[in-house]
Design an enzyme around this catalytic site. Sequence first.
Site, mmCIF file in Angstrom:
data_model
loop_
_atom_site.group_PDB
_atom_site.id
_atom_site.type_symbol
_atom_site.label_atom_id
_atom_site.label_comp_id
_atom_site.label_asym_id
_atom_site.label_seq_id
_atom_site.Cartn_x
_atom_site.Cartn_y
_atom_site.Cartn_z
ATOM 1 N N HIS A 151 0.740 -1.377 0.066
ATOM 2 C CA HIS A 151 -0.104 0.050 -0.179
ATOM 3 C C HIS A 151 0.818 1.270 -0.008
ATOM 4 C CE1 HIS A 151 -3.588 -2.511 1.204
ATOM 5 N NE2 HIS A 151 -2.498 -3.116 1.829
ATOM 6 N N SER A 272 14.057 21.420 -16.506
ATOM 7 C CA SER A 272 12.994 22.352 -16.698
ATOM 8 C C SER A 272 13.226 23.559 -17.538
ATOM 9 C CB SER A 272 12.314 22.378 -15.382
ATOM 10 O OG SER A 272 11.435 23.935 -15.376
ATOM 11 N N LYS A 278 15.558 21.479 -11.382
ATOM 12 C CA LYS A 278 15.040 20.493 -11.606
ATOM 13 C C LYS A 278 15.838 19.197 -12.620
ATOM 14 C CE LYS A 278 11.145 19.530 -11.293
ATOM 15 N NZ LYS A 278 9.901 19.843 -12.071
ATOM 16 N N GLU A 285 9.292 8.145 -16.561
ATOM 17 C CA GLU A 285 7.964 8.703 -16.679
ATOM 18 C C GLU A 285 7.253 7.988 -17.991
ATOM 19 O OE1 GLU A 285 9.482 12.911 -15.711
ATOM 20 O OE2 GLU A 285 7.260 12.905 -15.403
#
Length: 456
Positions: A151, A272, A278, A285
């Site tokens: 979980h 970024s 970043k 992803e």
Amino acid sequence: MSRFSEPQDPLFQALNSSIEFDFRLWPYDIAQSQAHARMLAASGIVSEDDAAAIAAGLEQVREEIESDRFEIRPDDEDVHMAIERRVTELTGDAGARLHTARSRNDQVATDVAMLVRAHTLDARGLLGDLMAVIVDLAERHIDWPMPGYTHLQRAQPVYLSHHLLAYFWKFRRDLQRFNFCMNSTDDLPLGAGALAGTNFETNRMFVAQELGFGGIAENSLDAVSNRDFVLDYLSAAATCATHLSQLGAEIVLWSSEEFGFCQVADRFASGSSLMPQKKNPDAAELLRAKAPRVVGRLTTLHGVLHGLPLTYNKDLQEDKEQLFDAIDTVELCLRVAREMLATISFDRDRMAAAATDEALAATDVADLLVKRGVPFRRAHGIVGAIVRTAVDSGRALSELTEDELAELAPDLDGAYYELLRDDAWLESKVSDGGTAQARVREQLAQARHLLAEARD
Ligand code: ARG
């Protein structure tokens, strides 16, 4: 002369034409035409001279395609018509005899089966490469503790090697699913004709052997309508893409500031345009995001095939874009996953710190009670109360006093504090397939053995 009184409407042509996407079948179409022509000559259906002319014509077509000199004409509806049209231009009557005892219906099924087989072999190779990287990575992180999760809550500590190897087994099952695809591409459709068989005494087994098929499709109606091998490939690809997505998702989580467990190499990340600090794990992803696309290809083909009456229907032309996109997606993702894992780095301290959370020993405390004769279900409740007392008063489990403990769990004694002091919670997981180092080493050896076997 033809059956039709007017040319095709350009709108219909736009809908009907497949050459833009099916041209990539050309190597298989040429190979099968070569084998078909040899069979026609060997069976006395065309002359040896015609067969030789066809063979030379097909070779020239190959050279033209390979050197980008092949010209596609507006009337070339699909790759099969384009190649046959060109061979006939080059060889005259000989080329015009190539389509004897054959239809585009058995032809296209054969091309697609050959392509599926070739890409199944590619997928197996790429999976093997990825599994080899996982095994190496597990070996290098054999005794790095980390929390295991259920979980997405810290549950029990495990070794990073154990966690990584979990993916080995997922990918091994994918490999087995691709192995199954090899079987489903093994029966040659060619020779079924349009649907009923042909009026010639062909030798289908001859063609099967020339093209590397194990046998022939036994029923001509089934042969031209069967696309199970595409479904099987898409199904293996969809499950494999789903596994890659799970892997990608974990890497995204783990490379967040909050986890800080790993970093992908800079060459698999992007920055970024706005925020200079970043570093985004885009590759991971996208591995996460590609799976539904592949699953969608499978679902689409199931939709195309469901309810189709026998035998060939133009609907079947819709198999190719689904298949090709899934092939390109999965092969690229497998390559990326391999490289990304080969260059990833883990943070030993961050992982270890997260794994030393005493709460992770709750199950071990319960098991201590069990070893003292308390039934597990009751032990579970007792330890639950211990954890709640600790959490409510903002203390660690080991900070409870002996008095509190005596009240909450009369069967526990000093062993409780000992258990929380040493970090034996990992090494005590000695059951087969557990995370104790000895077990992980056995698992690693087994993984290496299976990998070597699969690559033979
Ligand atoms: N382009 C067609 C396909 O991909 C080839 C078979 C066409 N057969 C036919 N009878 N029109 O399915």
